[in-house]
Design an enzyme around this catalytic site. Structure first.
Site, PDB file in Angstrom:
ATOM      1  N   ALA A 185       0.830  -1.211   0.000  1.00  0.00           N
ATOM      2  CA  ALA A 185       0.000   0.000   0.000  1.00  0.00           C
ATOM      3  C   ALA A 185       0.863   1.259   0.000  1.00  0.00           C
ATOM      4  CB  ALA A 185      -0.926  -0.004   1.212  1.00  0.00           C
TER       5      ALA A 185
ATOM      6  N   TYR B 165       3.992   1.527  -1.101  1.00  0.00           N
ATOM      7  CA  TYR B 165       4.648   1.604  -2.406  1.00  0.00           C
ATOM      8  C   TYR B 165       3.694   2.192  -3.443  1.00  0.00           C
ATOM      9  CZ  TYR B 165       7.001   0.128  -6.696  1.00  0.00           C
ATOM     10  OH  TYR B 165       7.606   0.108  -7.928  1.00  0.00           O
ATOM     11  N   ASP B 166       2.435   1.715  -3.423  1.00  0.00           N
ATOM     12  CA  ASP B 166       1.445   2.193  -4.389  1.00  0.00           C
ATOM     13  C   ASP B 166       1.210   3.699  -4.256  1.00  0.00           C
ATOM     14  OD1 ASP B 166      -0.565  -0.831  -4.210  1.00  0.00           O
ATOM     15  OD2 ASP B 166       1.045  -0.273  -5.576  1.00  0.00           O
TER      16      ASP B 166
ATOM     17  N   GLU C 159     -10.318 -13.221 -12.505  1.00  0.00           N
ATOM     18  CA  GLU C 159      -9.589 -14.317 -11.862  1.00  0.00           C
ATOM     19  C   GLU C 159      -8.737 -13.742 -10.737  1.00  0.00           C
ATOM     20  OE1 GLU C 159      -6.088 -15.475 -14.695  1.00  0.00           O
ATOM     21  OE2 GLU C 159      -7.723 -14.605 -15.882  1.00  0.00           O
TER      22      GLU C 159
ATOM     23  N   LYS D  41      -5.700 -12.476  -8.451  1.00  0.00           N
ATOM     24  CA  LYS D  41      -4.358 -11.940  -8.685  1.00  0.00           C
ATOM     25  C   LYS D  41      -3.424 -12.600  -7.670  1.00  0.00           C
ATOM     26  CE  LYS D  41      -1.640  -7.709  -9.038  1.00  0.00           C
ATOM     27  NZ  LYS D  41      -0.574  -8.190  -8.134  1.00  0.00           N
TER      28      LYS D  41
ATOM     29  N   ASP E 198      -0.313 -13.661  -5.435  1.00  0.00           N
ATOM     30  CA  ASP E 198       0.743 -12.896  -4.787  1.00  0.00           C
ATOM     31  C   ASP E 198       1.995 -13.765  -4.746  1.00  0.00           C
ATOM     32  OD1 ASP E 198       1.145 -11.120  -1.615  1.00  0.00           O
ATOM     33  OD2 ASP E 198       1.997 -10.803  -3.593  1.00  0.00           O
TER      34      ASP E 198
ATOM     35  N   TYR F 291      -1.502 -18.279 -16.714  1.00  0.00           N
ATOM     36  CA  TYR F 291      -2.630 -17.388 -16.965  1.00  0.00           C
ATOM     37  C   TYR F 291      -2.528 -16.561 -18.252  1.00  0.00           C
ATOM     38  CZ  TYR F 291       0.514 -14.233 -14.333  1.00  0.00           C
ATOM     39  OH  TYR F 291       1.597 -13.538 -13.855  1.00  0.00           O
TER      40      TYR F 291
ATOM     41  N   LYS G 111     -10.051  -8.939 -17.255  1.00  0.00           N
ATOM     42  CA  LYS G 111      -9.494  -8.937 -18.608  1.00  0.00           C
ATOM     43  C   LYS G 111     -10.613  -8.962 -19.642  1.00  0.00           C
ATOM     44  CE  LYS G 111      -5.553 -11.783 -17.112  1.00  0.00           C
ATOM     45  NZ  LYS G 111      -4.869 -13.090 -17.277  1.00  0.00           N
TER      46      LYS G 111
ATOM     47  N   LYS H  10      -7.102  -4.167  -6.726  1.00  0.00           N
ATOM     48  CA  LYS H  10      -6.378  -4.595  -5.532  1.00  0.00           C
ATOM     49  C   LYS H  10      -7.293  -4.605  -4.311  1.00  0.00           C
ATOM     50  CE  LYS H  10      -2.326  -4.950  -5.422  1.00  0.00           C
ATOM     51  NZ  LYS H  10      -1.205  -4.002  -5.568  1.00  0.00           N
TER      52      LYS H  10
ATOM     53  N   CYS I 171      -3.738  -4.916  38.774  1.00  0.00           N
ATOM     54  CA  CYS I 171      -4.758  -4.937  37.730  1.00  0.00           C
ATOM     55  C   CYS I 171      -5.192  -3.511  37.390  1.00  0.00           C
ATOM     56  CB  CYS I 171      -5.957  -5.754  38.196  1.00  0.00           C
ATOM     57  SG  CYS I 171      -7.378  -5.678  37.082  1.00  0.00           S
TER      58      CYS I 171
ATOM     59  N   CYS J  42      -9.140  -3.227  38.677  1.00  0.00           N
ATOM     60  CA  CYS J  42      -9.550  -3.260  40.088  1.00  0.00           C
ATOM     61  C   CYS J  42      -8.413  -3.053  41.071  1.00  0.00           C
ATOM     62  CB  CYS J  42     -10.249  -4.591  40.401  1.00  0.00           C
ATOM     63  SG  CYS J  42      -9.140  -6.024  40.424  1.00  0.00           S
TER      64      CYS J  42
ATOM     65  N   CYS K 293      -5.196 -11.247  36.547  1.00  0.00           N
ATOM     66  CA  CYS K 293      -5.615 -10.527  37.745  1.00  0.00           C
ATOM     67  C   CYS K 293      -6.144 -11.529  38.752  1.00  0.00           C
ATOM     68  CB  CYS K 293      -6.694  -9.508  37.387  1.00  0.00           C
ATOM     69  SG  CYS K 293      -7.629  -8.886  38.804  1.00  0.00           S
TER      70      CYS K 293
ATOM     71  N   CYS L 101     -13.011  -8.129  40.790  1.00  0.00           N
ATOM     72  CA  CYS L 101     -12.711  -7.389  39.572  1.00  0.00           C
ATOM     73  C   CYS L 101     -13.935  -7.286  38.666  1.00  0.00           C
ATOM     74  CB  CYS L 101     -11.569  -8.067  38.822  1.00  0.00           C
ATOM     75  SG  CYS L 101     -11.054  -7.173  37.343  1.00  0.00           S
TER      76      CYS L 101
END
Length: 676
Positions: free
Chosen positions: A34, A36-37, A112, A114, A116, A223, A288, A312, A406, A409, A424, A430
């Site tokens: 993300a 990089y994009d 279809e 993508k 990774d 593909y 496509k 994406k 804690c 309490c 605790c 508590c």
């Protein structure tokens, strides 16, 4: 001062080239997809506004990076194109409109997953695999033929008739299960684990020793095609994938054809929902144009086709800064460290909190306040801190410390050596543990308060009528009948049941307190050993270890529970409310059934199994589940099972219900026995 468009474009190009090298060549990315994009799209926008800034070596004009120096370069006969990306339905609509305008009509589409992984090209001559290459910069890749040949899903020869030459384009991925096994082996060997399956697949293909690649769990999916000689291709993409199957090339099972992009978008949503359950990782869906002829008509721009786009998924990982660590207390008293983050967009939402699981995980990952961390969010899963980016650690980073008290309490926090979870110890006090503690306290095997179930306890807590176990014994009919679906008669019945529960046994009371690791049997053993509450409360760990079935962990839990002043306050309030039991309850030699063991089988009609068990234990006997030659008595009710036959074989005496009641000192049973 704001940089000029030319300077900014040069800065962005330099950054992207550096990140391309780390991502494609070293398999060691420093940015999430993300992030990089964001940089790439900023450069694309600048070049769109100022075309004179476009240079031949701009990252927007090529794909990937130059070949890795350890492999021979390979020129692709036909360039391996990259894909344009879209991140929203609005951007997808714009893409669709451009295609419709160029063609003059709405084309048929395919959609279809993508994958990774790592894009590769396989060259077959007369059906025989002769070369495998990485994408590289789109024109020139790396020769990985020896490594590709080790992937079992890549056919060394195409099945049936084949072209004189064909370049098969596809993706090499590492399935999730194989990735987990590979990392487990790496950690067991003291080696650095891979960050994700994509890097594991890329690193495996770039091994200079093919024997190492052969041991990696890799999978290939075809593909697309590149150059083709001596063969007429099918007319559509869907038909092309069918031809791949004929040649024994693996293709995705997830493919749809649609007359419009709306159908493709529905497929995108289905794949996004199913993403976490797939055996391999995907980061989006590729749309496509189905017709290969229409693709030729549409052509390409720079190094991306005009007839395809990658939609994406929202980023599942992102980097941010850990600002603080707070501890939340769960219903069982477990303290969970929660990271307070600089807000970051990941997995489709803005995340500002993430779990750190427990102190062991914090130590293992070496997480410190002020660190830059990688956060992951997949679907509806709670975001988690995956790892630290150590090279970005500031000098002011602080270690995370487990609180001694804690945060809810103020009771003591205990971290048992054998466990990773800190808890605790204010179980009866508590408020974070209140509902679960009350449900256990009122349950049938504990104080056995008939009618006080889970839903009613939730109602009472929500109404502010219960803030501790002791408050149960102060409930009034007038309060209860104000609750939804609680009539006066039901309220009166509950108050009566609460009053009856005041007469109990020491063992039941101990079990009801909810001391960690103290079940029914342990509670019985503690009650039998100490006889009185005072003796148990003042016992040290060495003394507790003398009790049957009590080990070091249980001893520490018992000692910690009674050492917590807030628990003692609630116990004293319960006793003041009228809870009592016969004393002493220890198993001394004067108890009527001391030392005798009983097994119950079949259905008892005069009293429940729990009641029978409680009465036997009150007289010093033990009720066990397994029958053996050492068992003293088998109590036989109606519809007794195989235990009756086993008792007869072993010579274990059998008692019917009347005989049991007589042994328990029930006068009515004795009278009934005498009159028969």
């Amino acid at each position: 001062m704001t940089a000029s468009p030319q300077v900014r474009a040069q800065e962005l190009a330099a950054q992207l080239r550096a990140h391309d090298y780390r991502y494609y060549v070293l398999d060691d990315p420093q940015l999430s997809d993300a992030q990089y994009d964001v940089l790439r799209r900023e450069l694309e926008d600048l070049e769109a506004r100022y075309p004179e800034l476009i240079s031949p070596d701009s990252p927007t004009q090529r794909v990937g990076a130059p070949p890795f120096a350890g492999f021979q370069p390979v020129d692709h006969r036909q360039a391996m194109l990259s894909l344009s990306n879209c991140f929203s339905e609005a951007e997808l609509d714009e893409f669709g409109e451009r295609v419709r305008k160029a063609l003059g009509h709405e084309p048929h589409w395919t959609a279809e997953p993508k994958f990774d992984g790592l894009a590769v090209s396989l060259t077959y001559q007369d059906g025989l695999l002769v070369r495998g290459a990485t994408r590289g910069d789109g024109q020139t890749g790396e020769d990985i033929t020896s490594n590709v040949r080790t992937i079992h899903s890549v056919p060394l020869r195409l099945q049936g008739a084949a072209p004189a030459l064909i370049e098969i384009r596809g993706e090499v991925v590492m399935p999730r299960a194989g990735f987990l096994r590979l990392n487990a082996q790496a950690m067991a060997a003291g080696e650095k684990p891979f960050v994700n399956p994509r890097n594991a697949a890329a690193g495996s293909l770039r091994q200079l020793n093919p024997e190492l690649t052969a041991r990696r769990p890799l999978q290939f999916f075809a593909y697309a095609v590149g150059a083709v000689e001596g063969w007429n291709l099918p007319t559509t993409h869907a038909e092309l994938l069918e031809q791949f199957r004929v040649w024994n090339l693996p293709v995705t099972e997830f493919l749809v054809r649609s007359p419009d992009l709306a159908g493709c978008l529905r497929f995108y949503q289905r794949m996004q929902n199913a993403r976490a359950d797939l055996p391999f990782e995907i980061d989006g869906v590729v749309y496509k144009v189905d017709s290969l002829a229409e693709r030729e008509e549409l052509g390409q721009v720079a190094r991306a086709p005009r007839w395809a786009i990658a939609h994406k998924f929202p980023a599942e990982e992102a980097r941010t800064v850990l600002r603080a660590v707070e501890f939340q207390v769960g219903r069982t008293g477990a303290l969970t460290p929660v990271a307070r983050l600089e807000p970051v967009f990941v997995g489709g939402v803005t995340v500002s909190n993430a779990t750190l699981h427990n102190m062991d995980e914090i130590t293992r990952k070496d997480v410190r306040i002020g660190d830059t961390v990688v956060v992951r969010r997949a679907g509806d899963v709670i975001p988690e801190v995956v790892r630290v980016v150590p090279e970005l650690r500031p000098a002011t980073a602080q270690a995370v410390a487990l609180p001694a008290r804690c945060p809810v309490c103020g009771s003591a926090v205990v971290l048992v050596d054998e466990q990773a979870v800190a808890r605790c110890e204010g179980g009866l006090y508590c408020s974070a543990q209140l509902r679960e503690a009350l449900k256990h306290f009122a349950s049938r095997r504990a104080m056995d308060i008939e009618g006080l179930g889970s839903k009613l306890i939730d109602q009472l807590v929500d109404a502010g009528l219960l803030d501790s176990a002791a408050a149960i014994y102060h409930l009034q009919v007038e309060q209860l009948e104000q609750l939804e679906r609680m009539a006066r008669k039901s309220a009166a019945n509950l108050v009566a049941a609460i009053a009856r529960s005041k007469h109990t046994s020491f063992a039941r009371f101990l079990f009801a307190l909810g001391i960690r690791e103290v079940g029914e049997v342990t509670a019985q053993n503690l009650a039998a050993h100490y006889g009185t509450l005072d003796a148990l409360q003042t016992a040290n760990e060495d003394s507790l270890l003398q009790v049957a079935d009590v080990g070091p962990i249980v001893a520490r839990h018992v000692r910690a529970f009674f050492a917590e002043p807030r628990n003692v306050e609630v116990i004293e309030a319960l006793l003041r409310a009228g809870i009592h039991w016969p004393e002493p309850t220890g198993l001394d030699s004067s108890a009527a059934l001391a030392g005798l063991s009983f097994v119950l089988t079949g259905t008892l009609t005069g009293l429940s199994r729990d009641a029978a068990k409680a009465r036997i234990q009150a007289l010093g006997g033990r009720v066990v589940s397994s029958l053996s030659a050492k068992t003293d008595f088998l109590v036989v009710g109606a519809k007794a099972g195989s235990k009756l036959a086993k008792a007869e074989r072993l010579g274990v005496p059998c008692l019917d219900e009347k005989a049991l009641l007589q042994m328990l000192g029930d006068d009515s049973a004795s009278a009934a026995q005498n009159s028969s």
